[in-house]
Motif scaffolding. Structure first.
Motif, PDB file in Angstrom:
ATOM      1  N   TRP A 262       0.823  -1.204   0.000  1.00 51.05           N
ATOM      2  CA  TRP A 262       0.000   0.000   0.000  1.00 51.05           C
ATOM      3  C   TRP A 262       0.858   1.255   0.000  1.00 51.05           C
ATOM      4  CZ3 TRP A 262      -5.310   0.258  -0.208  1.00 51.05           C
ATOM      5  CH2 TRP A 262      -5.901   1.490   0.084  1.00 51.05           C
ATOM      6  N   PRO A 263       0.546   2.284  -0.814  1.00 57.51           N
ATOM      7  CA  PRO A 263      -0.640   2.456  -1.648  1.00 57.51           C
ATOM      8  C   PRO A 263      -0.392   2.176  -3.134  1.00 57.51           C
ATOM      9  CG  PRO A 263       0.404   4.570  -1.426  1.00 57.51           C
ATOM     10  CD  PRO A 263       1.282   3.574  -0.706  1.00 57.51           C
ATOM     11  N   ALA A 264       0.744   1.576  -3.468  1.00 57.25           N
ATOM     12  CA  ALA A 264       1.007   1.296  -4.886  1.00 57.25           C
ATOM     13  C   ALA A 264      -0.069   0.370  -5.444  1.00 57.25           C
ATOM     14  CB  ALA A 264       2.379   0.648  -5.044  1.00 57.25           C
ATOM     15  N   VAL A 265      -0.336   0.493  -6.715  1.00 54.51           N
ATOM     16  CA  VAL A 265      -1.305  -0.383  -7.371  1.00 54.51           C
ATOM     17  C   VAL A 265      -0.561  -1.626  -7.840  1.00 54.51           C
ATOM     18  CG1 VAL A 265      -2.961  -0.626  -9.251  1.00 54.51           C
ATOM     19  CG2 VAL A 265      -2.721   1.569  -8.076  1.00 54.51           C
ATOM     20  N   SER A 266      -0.905  -2.768  -7.245  1.00 53.05           N
ATOM     21  CA  SER A 266      -0.221  -4.025  -7.561  1.00 53.05           C
ATOM     22  C   SER A 266      -0.639  -4.539  -8.931  1.00 53.05           C
ATOM     23  CB  SER A 266      -0.537  -5.074  -6.490  1.00 53.05           C
ATOM     24  OG  SER A 266      -0.125  -4.632  -5.211  1.00 53.05           O
ATOM     25  N   ALA A 267       0.133  -5.472  -9.460  1.00 49.35           N
ATOM     26  CA  ALA A 267      -0.196  -6.090 -10.747  1.00 49.35           C
ATOM     27  C   ALA A 267      -1.610  -6.662 -10.696  1.00 49.35           C
ATOM     28  CB  ALA A 267       0.806  -7.195 -11.065  1.00 49.35           C
ATOM     29  N   GLY A 268      -2.426  -6.311 -11.699  1.00 52.34           N
ATOM     30  CA  GLY A 268      -3.800  -6.794 -11.751  1.00 52.34           C
ATOM     31  C   GLY A 268      -4.775  -5.982 -10.934  1.00 52.34           C
ATOM     32  N   GLY A 269      -4.282  -4.974 -10.202  1.00 53.18           N
ATOM     33  CA  GLY A 269      -5.157  -4.174  -9.364  1.00 53.18           C
ATOM     34  C   GLY A 269      -5.535  -2.870 -10.028  1.00 53.18           C
ATOM     35  N   VAL A 270      -6.339  -2.090  -9.331  1.00 53.64           N
ATOM     36  CA  VAL A 270      -6.736  -0.766  -9.813  1.00 53.64           C
ATOM     37  C   VAL A 270      -6.981   0.118  -8.602  1.00 53.64           C
ATOM     38  CG1 VAL A 270      -9.195  -1.358  -9.906  1.00 53.64           C
ATOM     39  CG2 VAL A 270      -8.324   0.506 -11.317  1.00 53.64           C
ATOM     40  N   GLY A 271      -6.541   1.380  -8.683  1.00 55.77           N
ATOM     41  CA  GLY A 271      -6.745   2.317  -7.591  1.00 55.77           C
ATOM     42  C   GLY A 271      -7.868   3.284  -7.911  1.00 55.77           C
ATOM     43  N   TYR A 272      -8.736   3.520  -6.939  1.00 54.48           N
ATOM     44  CA  TYR A 272      -9.852   4.445  -7.131  1.00 54.48           C
ATOM     45  C   TYR A 272      -9.536   5.850  -6.609  1.00 54.48           C
ATOM     46  CZ  TYR A 272     -13.143   0.668  -8.349  1.00 54.48           C
ATOM     47  OH  TYR A 272     -13.804  -0.370  -8.958  1.00 54.48           O
ATOM     48  N   ALA A 273      -8.715   5.954  -5.581  1.00 56.18           N
ATOM     49  CA  ALA A 273      -8.435   7.264  -4.994  1.00 56.18           C
ATOM     50  C   ALA A 273      -7.780   8.175  -6.026  1.00 56.18           C
ATOM     51  CB  ALA A 273      -7.538   7.116  -3.769  1.00 56.18           C
ATOM     52  N   LEU A 274      -8.303   9.387  -6.170  1.00 58.31           N
ATOM     53  CA  LEU A 274      -7.832  10.321  -7.190  1.00 58.31           C
ATOM     54  C   LEU A 274      -6.837  11.339  -6.643  1.00 58.31           C
ATOM     55  CD1 LEU A 274     -11.276  11.038  -8.918  1.00 58.31           C
ATOM     56  CD2 LEU A 274      -9.544   9.356  -9.578  1.00 58.31           C
ATOM     57  N   VAL A 275      -6.685  11.406  -5.321  1.00 59.26           N
ATOM     58  CA  VAL A 275      -5.803  12.399  -4.722  1.00 59.26           C
ATOM     59  C   VAL A 275      -4.355  12.104  -5.093  1.00 59.26           C
ATOM     60  CG1 VAL A 275      -4.941  13.325  -2.533  1.00 59.26           C
ATOM     61  CG2 VAL A 275      -7.374  12.826  -2.811  1.00 59.26           C
ATOM     62  N   GLN A 276      -3.649  13.125  -5.566  1.00 57.52           N
ATOM     63  CA  GLN A 276      -2.238  13.000  -5.892  1.00 57.52           C
ATOM     64  C   GLN A 276      -1.462  14.147  -5.233  1.00 57.52           C
ATOM     65  OE1 GLN A 276      -0.784  10.519  -7.398  1.00 57.52           O
ATOM     66  NE2 GLN A 276      -2.702   9.449  -7.941  1.00 57.52           N
ATOM     67  N   PRO A 277      -0.394  13.837  -4.507  1.00 54.49           N
ATOM     68  CA  PRO A 277       0.040  12.486  -4.189  1.00 54.49           C
ATOM     69  C   PRO A 277      -0.864  11.842  -3.137  1.00 54.49           C
ATOM     70  CG  PRO A 277       1.404  14.058  -3.038  1.00 54.49           C
ATOM     71  CD  PRO A 277       0.499  14.865  -3.925  1.00 54.49           C
TER      72      PRO A 277
ATOM     73  N   GLN B  74       1.862   8.080   0.167  1.00 58.88           N
ATOM     74  CA  GLN B  74       2.913   7.965  -0.834  1.00 58.88           C
ATOM     75  C   GLN B  74       4.295   7.770  -0.194  1.00 58.88           C
ATOM     76  OE1 GLN B  74       1.913   8.005  -4.108  1.00 58.88           O
ATOM     77  NE2 GLN B  74       3.960   7.199  -4.533  1.00 58.88           N
ATOM     78  N   GLU B  75       4.529   8.435   0.921  1.00 59.76           N
ATOM     79  CA  GLU B  75       5.826   8.325   1.594  1.00 59.76           C
ATOM     80  C   GLU B  75       5.816   7.276   2.708  1.00 59.76           C
ATOM     81  OE1 GLU B  75       8.370   9.965   0.372  1.00 59.76           O
ATOM     82  OE2 GLU B  75       7.005  10.817  -1.127  1.00 59.76           O
ATOM     83  N   ARG B  76       4.726   6.565   2.854  1.00 59.98           N
ATOM     84  CA  ARG B  76       4.640   5.551   3.909  1.00 59.98           C
ATOM     85  C   ARG B  76       5.567   4.400   3.593  1.00 59.98           C
ATOM     86  NH1 ARG B  76       0.697   1.113   5.139  1.00 59.98           N
ATOM     87  NH2 ARG B  76       0.391   1.041   7.401  1.00 59.98           N
ATOM     88  N   ASP B  77       6.269   3.942   4.605  1.00 59.54           N
ATOM     89  CA  ASP B  77       7.252   2.871   4.435  1.00 59.54           C
ATOM     90  C   ASP B  77       7.029   1.884   5.571  1.00 59.54           C
ATOM     91  OD1 ASP B  77       9.325   1.577   3.234  1.00 59.54           O
ATOM     92  OD2 ASP B  77      10.902   2.881   4.021  1.00 59.54           O
ATOM     93  N   TRP B  78       6.155   0.914   5.345  1.00 58.60           N
ATOM     94  CA  TRP B  78       5.709   0.055   6.448  1.00 58.60           C
ATOM     95  C   TRP B  78       6.024  -1.407   6.164  1.00 58.60           C
ATOM     96  CZ3 TRP B  78       4.360   0.797  11.304  1.00 58.60           C
ATOM     97  CH2 TRP B  78       3.717  -0.230  12.005  1.00 58.60           C
TER      98      TRP B  78
ATOM     99  N   ALA C  86      -4.179   7.511   8.886  1.00 53.54           N
ATOM    100  CA  ALA C  86      -3.700   8.648   8.099  1.00 53.54           C
ATOM    101  C   ALA C  86      -3.328   8.240   6.679  1.00 53.54           C
ATOM    102  CB  ALA C  86      -2.490   9.287   8.789  1.00 53.54           C
ATOM    103  N   ALA C  87      -2.978   6.964   6.480  1.00 55.75           N
ATOM    104  CA  ALA C  87      -2.618   6.454   5.152  1.00 55.75           C
ATOM    105  C   ALA C  87      -3.822   5.925   4.380  1.00 55.75           C
ATOM    106  CB  ALA C  87      -1.579   5.335   5.293  1.00 55.75           C
TER     107      ALA C  87
END
Length: 365
Positions: free
Chosen positions: A161-176, A180-184, A220-221
């Motif tokens: 999360w939050p990258a879109v994995s192979a075969g997936g699709v993201g709905y959230a339109l907010v950029q960034p 985006q900077e989460r490292d978990w 928050a993420a």
């Protein structure tokens, strides 16, 4: 049973679970910058061994797993025949065993279901929580934690999360994306390593963060979780979980037809939003609290946190038609709390297929 973290100065426990170590806001900052780690006592570890484990799990769940490499991280959902979420798990395979990290409340029902679905296949699911614990944090923060490696591959799960994995699709339109900077990451450790970490924390050699801090960073993420965002009618589309937990192009599995229909032809009936709560009265709502637009109840709060930078925040599931620009309130026993909303899953999410319109019979040409 007494918690191994009971001797940590300032520890506040919930049974065996470390809720916080004295200051949840400071712990959040330390956890985010890699100077603390979090014992995730609300997690359980399931192990699935056997030669057919990956193809078997692939056939049962939303994720494509047949080509999962040892040490690679992903996650899966188990859906009912109508596409509703029943179970969720983080996944890592070590070449001999597939390890599932799950919310503790989901461990027993998921294991029971997996055992019923074995048929004649060479698979053996079991609960390994007595042998292993889970520690969370950034990869840098976890550098001093020794992952279990029963087959030579460290059991280290990196959250996709939050990258879109192979075969997936993201709905959230907010950029960034706010994550985006989460490292978990979450590492599976032996109970002996857990005991060592507790001793080091009691001696002041390492810093610990509790579950309150870990969950605040998750909220928050905009990161959905089985124990919070899933109820008996939850669809993966509603929480943007198609992003990391669903492979839209894999073979058949239970609930696939609904997943495809909602994404390609329809819209999810509910959608996840983020709430920034008025913190002037220092009152936080409980999960399950009603969310209102004017006098109209449009949904419920699923997760709540006090974030070290953003203040009081929450996630809520609201009906798809709820206005995206309305000022909202959240009901509490002490009165309503004003809330500003931020769209995660937009009302127009889904309906991705371009279906040609057929001319009506008798229409003029």
């Amino acid at each position: 049973m007494a918690s191994v973290f009971a001797s940590v100065p300032g520890a506040v426990l919930d049974g065996e679970r470390l809720r916080h170590a004295g200051n949840p806001l400071v712990e959040q900052r330390s956890l985010a910058n890699g100077s603390a780690v979090a014992p995730l006592g609300d997690r359980a570890v399931l192990a699935v061994s056997g030669e057919d484990r990956l193809s078997w799990l692939d056939s049962l769940t939303s994720q494509a797993l047949t080509r999962l490499h040892p040490g690679e991280s992903t996650e899966l959902l188990v859906l009912d025949p109508n596409g509703r979420i029943e179970h969720a798990a983080a996944v890592i395979d070590d070449g001999e065993t597939t390890w599932l990290v799950v919310d503790r409340g989901d461990a027993e029902p998921l294991l029971a279901w997996l055992r019923k679905m074995r048929f004649r296949l060479r698979v053996d699911p079991r609960d390994a929580s007595d042998e292993y614990a889970v520690i969370g944090g950034t990869p840098a923060g976890l550098a001093g934690v020794e992952p279990a490696a029963p087959s030579g591959v460290p059991l280290r799960w990196i959250d996709p999360w939050p990258a879109v994995s192979a075969g997936g699709v993201g709905y959230a339109l907010v950029q960034p994306h706010p994550a985006q900077e989460r490292d978990w990451s979450e590492v599976v450790v032996t109970r002996e390593e857990e005991q060592r970490l507790a001793g080091a924390a009691a001696a002041g050699e390492i810093a610990l963060a509790g579950l309150v801090a870990a969950d605040a960073l998750r909220v928050a993420a905009w990161r959905p979780r089985w124990s919070a965002e899933v109820d008996d009618r939850a669809l993966p589309h509603e929480t943007d979980w198609l992003r990391t937990a669903v492979h839209l192009d894999k073979g058949c599995y239970r609930g696939q037809e609904t997943v495809a229909k909602v994404h390609n032809l329809g819209h999810p009936p509910r959608r996840l939003i983020a709430l920034h709560l008025d913190g002037s009265d220092t009152v936080l709502p409980e999960p399950g609290a009603s969310v209102l637009a004017g006098d109209d109840v449009i949904g419920v709060v699923t997760s709540v946190a006090l974030h070290y930078e953003d203040g009081p925040i929450a996630l809520a599931l609201v009906r798809r038609s709820a206005p995206s620009d309305a000022d909202l309130t959240v009901q509490t026993p002490d009165g309503p709390i004003a809330a500003a909303q931020e769209t995660i899953v937009p009302p127009e999410a889904g309906k991705a297929a371009q279906v040609p319109r057929l001319p009506r019979i008798g229409a003029r040409r």
